[in-house]
Structures are given as C-alpha cells and as structure tokens.
Design a protein around this motif. Structure first.
Motif, PDB file in Angstrom:
ATOM      1  N   ALA A   1       1.193  -1.308   0.447  1.00 29.06           N
ATOM      2  CA  ALA A   1       0.071  -0.029   0.121  1.00 29.06           C
ATOM      3  C   ALA A   1       1.261   1.449  -0.751  1.00 29.06           C
ATOM      4  O   ALA A   1       0.644   2.268  -0.790  1.00 29.06           O
ATOM      5  CB  ALA A   1      -1.138   0.058   1.110  1.00 29.06           C
ATOM      6  N   GLY A   2       1.845   1.417   0.994  1.00 29.47           N
ATOM      7  CA  GLY A   2       3.144   2.212   0.691  1.00 29.47           C
ATOM      8  C   GLY A   2       3.895   2.553   1.618  1.00 29.47           C
ATOM      9  O   GLY A   2       3.924   1.099   2.718  1.00 29.47           O
TER      10      GLY A   2
ATOM     11  N   ALA B   1      -4.887   6.663   3.423  1.00 25.45           N
ATOM     12  CA  ALA B   1      -5.417   7.224   2.345  1.00 25.45           C
ATOM     13  C   ALA B   1      -5.247   6.543   1.482  1.00 25.45           C
ATOM     14  O   ALA B   1      -5.474   5.765   0.110  1.00 25.45           O
ATOM     15  CB  ALA B   1      -4.489   8.506   1.769  1.00 25.45           C
ATOM     16  N   SER B   2      -3.848   5.335   1.522  1.00 30.04           N
ATOM     17  CA  SER B   2      -3.184   4.017   1.129  1.00 30.04           C
ATOM     18  C   SER B   2      -3.665   2.783   0.818  1.00 30.04           C
ATOM     19  O   SER B   2      -4.173   2.301   0.024  1.00 30.04           O
ATOM     20  CB  SER B   2      -2.300   3.879   1.809  1.00 30.04           C
TER      21      SER B   2
ATOM     22  N   LYS C   1      -6.908   6.358  15.499  1.00 29.09           N
ATOM     23  CA  LYS C   1      -7.365   7.580  14.200  1.00 29.09           C
ATOM     24  C   LYS C   1      -6.849   6.510  13.025  1.00 29.09           C
ATOM     25  O   LYS C   1      -6.298   6.519  11.642  1.00 29.09           O
ATOM     26  CB  LYS C   1      -6.407   8.655  14.356  1.00 29.09           C
ATOM     27  N   LEU C   2      -6.093   5.575  12.996  1.00 30.98           N
ATOM     28  CA  LEU C   2      -5.217   4.599  11.410  1.00 30.98           C
ATOM     29  C   LEU C   2      -5.890   3.948  11.448  1.00 30.98           C
ATOM     30  O   LEU C   2      -6.840   3.227  12.510  1.00 30.98           O
ATOM     31  CB  LEU C   2      -3.936   3.850  12.400  1.00 30.98           C
ATOM     32  N   THR C   3      -6.833   3.909   9.664  1.00 33.13           N
ATOM     33  CA  THR C   3      -7.577   3.169   9.623  1.00 33.13           C
ATOM     34  C   THR C   3      -6.678   1.258   9.215  1.00 33.13           C
ATOM     35  O   THR C   3      -7.561   0.200   8.513  1.00 33.13           O
ATOM     36  CB  THR C   3      -8.291   3.432   8.829  1.00 33.13           C
ATOM     37  N   PRO C   4      -5.511   1.122   9.116  1.00 31.15           N
ATOM     38  CA  PRO C   4      -4.723  -0.202   9.085  1.00 31.15           C
ATOM     39  C   PRO C   4      -6.030  -1.210  10.018  1.00 31.15           C
ATOM     40  O   PRO C   4      -6.145  -1.304  11.454  1.00 31.15           O
ATOM     41  CB  PRO C   4      -3.920  -0.366   9.133  1.00 31.15           C
ATOM     42  N   SER C   5      -6.289  -2.249   9.233  1.00 26.97           N
ATOM     43  CA  SER C   5      -6.947  -2.950  10.471  1.00 26.97           C
ATOM     44  C   SER C   5      -6.000  -3.277  11.542  1.00 26.97           C
ATOM     45  O   SER C   5      -6.475  -3.356  12.732  1.00 26.97           O
ATOM     46  CB  SER C   5      -7.945  -4.058  10.362  1.00 26.97           C
TER      47      SER C   5
ATOM     48  N   GLY D   1       0.578  14.841   9.287  1.00 24.47           N
ATOM     49  CA  GLY D   1       0.934  14.558   7.978  1.00 24.47           C
ATOM     50  C   GLY D   1       0.911  12.788   7.743  1.00 24.47           C
ATOM     51  O   GLY D   1       0.464  11.781   6.723  1.00 24.47           O
ATOM     52  N   VAL D   2       2.006  11.905   8.356  1.00 24.73           N
ATOM     53  CA  VAL D   2       2.435  10.511   7.771  1.00 24.73           C
ATOM     54  C   VAL D   2       0.669  10.236   8.160  1.00 24.73           C
ATOM     55  O   VAL D   2       0.902   8.982   7.231  1.00 24.73           O
ATOM     56  CB  VAL D   2       3.272  10.103   9.143  1.00 24.73           C
TER      57      VAL D   2
END
Length: 267
Positions: free
Chosen positions: A146-147, A167-168, A192-196, A160-161
């Motif tokens: 993803a990034g 966004a990835s 806040k992080l969306t990766p599971s 920003g990170v």
C-alpha cells in the motif's frame, strides 16, 4: 475512521491466554494462533494493536510508566525474547513458544500475499526500505504494498504521516522504529489509523532488507541472539544489553524467590 475495538479483550482465545509476568501482561500464543488473529482482524476490518515484549522492554517498562501503558493497553502482546520465555516458565507462567517480532512480520507478509491484504511499511532508513521493496518483489511478486515511508520525520509531521497511511487503503501497518518511539506512535494514533492490524517491528526491516544479519537458529535457540547483535555493533549496543540484562537477572531472581515463598504459604 476505525476506532480501537474493545471487543478484543473478550475474544475467546485472547481472554483465555492472557497472563502476567514481572508486572507486564502477555499472551500465551503460538505463531499460528497469532497469525490467525491477525487474519481475523484484517478480514473483519476490526482494528487490533499488536506488540511484542523482550527483556529490554520488560525492564524499561518498570521505569517508564508511559511505555508500560503503551504496551499494556495493546490487544495482543507476544513474547519475543527467549529470555522472557525462559524466565516466565521458571516462574510458573506457562508459555507455548517464542513468537519473535521479525518472524511475525515475515509470516504476516506471506499472509498478505496469499490473502490479498495490503501492508504499509513505516520506518527505517530509505535505503533499507528500498532493499525491503526489492526483496518483497522476489519473495512475493504478487504482493501489493500500500505504501512505504522512512522513519525520519519530525513530531510535527506525524499527522501528515497518519493521513498518508490512511489514504493508502492499507490493511496492516508495520512500524520499524525503536522503543519507545514506535509504541508511543501507535498508542497516540491507534484510534485514527485505519489499517486493521498495526504492530511495531523494531529493527525487522534492517534484517529483512539485509542491513543486519540475524543470528543462526542454533544461536537463537541457545538464547544468545543478543550476543550476536552486540558482536555486529559493539560500540552502540554493548552497554544497552549489559544494563538491561543485568537488571532483568536481578528482577528474575527476586521473582523466583517470591514465587517460591508464595507456593510455601499456599501449602
């Protein structure tokens, strides 16, 4: 955005395998069980925060309340160091095996390749990330990353990170930064992080990318992996390992004596 899912505390396997050693919570899990939980988190898109503990981290947690909170509030806590595994068993805490962070990462990348999950790699030097990218292209040519982002950013850049990670569209996040920076980062942004599935992997990118050699299996089994690391970077690492290993030995001796006294009282 995802928020931390408190239901993991009631997860059947995690609830039944939660233990405590030297004031730190740990989970008595095998590698296969750990990967199954990671797979479950990414499949169901249920946010899960994973950490590992080794001798140095256990010692530092006793002197750093913030680090202790960062580790203790994670959803899954594996035993990384062989010294922790042996020490816990000596004190009567039954643990099935060592589940090293670098091995989890390598197996997790394989899982992502097989299941179509997309990892985001954060941390280490850019040259190391480039080497990791090249090895992944060989080991898992079908894997979609993803990034990637190196670990050289300032505190004011963190928001920003996090935005770039989200966004990835990543399914999991691997953070290769030193303790306690990675623990603090993941604790601060876990809601806040969306990766599971998110986990700190320390210097695992350096190993996978070939910057640092990993100890042979026999050296690992003998509990001397730390000595192998010191031999590679003696000026930087000898004092750190000396301080934490001697402190751990003292803590372990006290814990063994205390556990024996408790057993006598129970009798």
């Amino acid at each position: 955005m995802n928020a931390h899912d408190p239901a993991w505390a009631q997860h059947r396997l995690l609830a039944s395998r939660r233990r405590e050693f030297l004031g730190a919570p740990i989970h008595a899990l095998t590698m296969a069980e750990t990967l199954a939980i990671a797979d479950e988190a990414m499949t169901l898109r249920r946010p899960l925060h994973h950490v590992v503990v080794n001798v140095a981290k256990l010692v530092n947690m006793r002197n750093n309340a913030e680090l202790h909170e960062d580790v203790a509030t994670a959803d899954v806590i594996n035993v990384d160091g062989i010294g922790v595994l042996w020490g816990a068993r000596l004190c009567g805490v039954a643990l099935p095996e060592r589940v090293a962070g670098v091995d989890i990462m390598i197996n997790l990348l394989s899982l992502c390749a097989k299941r179509g999950f997309r990892p985001f790699l954060l941390g280490a030097e850019q040259s190391v990330l480039d080497a990791v990218r090249m090895r992944l292209a060989t080991d898992h040519p079908g894997l979609v990353v993803a990034g990637m982002r190196n670990g050289y950013f300032k505190p004011e850049d963190e928001a920003g990170v996090v935005e770039a990670i989200n966004a990835s569209g990543a399914d999991c996040l691997l953070v290769a930064m030193p303790t306690p920076r990675k623990e603090r980062f993941l604790k601060r942004y876990r809601d806040k992080l969306t990766p599971s599935f998110v986990m700190g992997v320390g210097g695992s990118f350096d190993v996978y990318g070939g910057k640092v050699a990993r100890a042979p299996k026999l050296v690992q089994a003998a509990g001397l992996e730390w000595m192998f690391r010191v031999a590679q970077e003696p000026r930087r690492l000898w004092r750190r390992y000396y301080d934490t290993n001697t402190a751990y030995a003292a803590l372990l001796c006290r814990e063994v004596l205390d556990s024996r006294r408790r057993r006598k009282v129970d009798l």
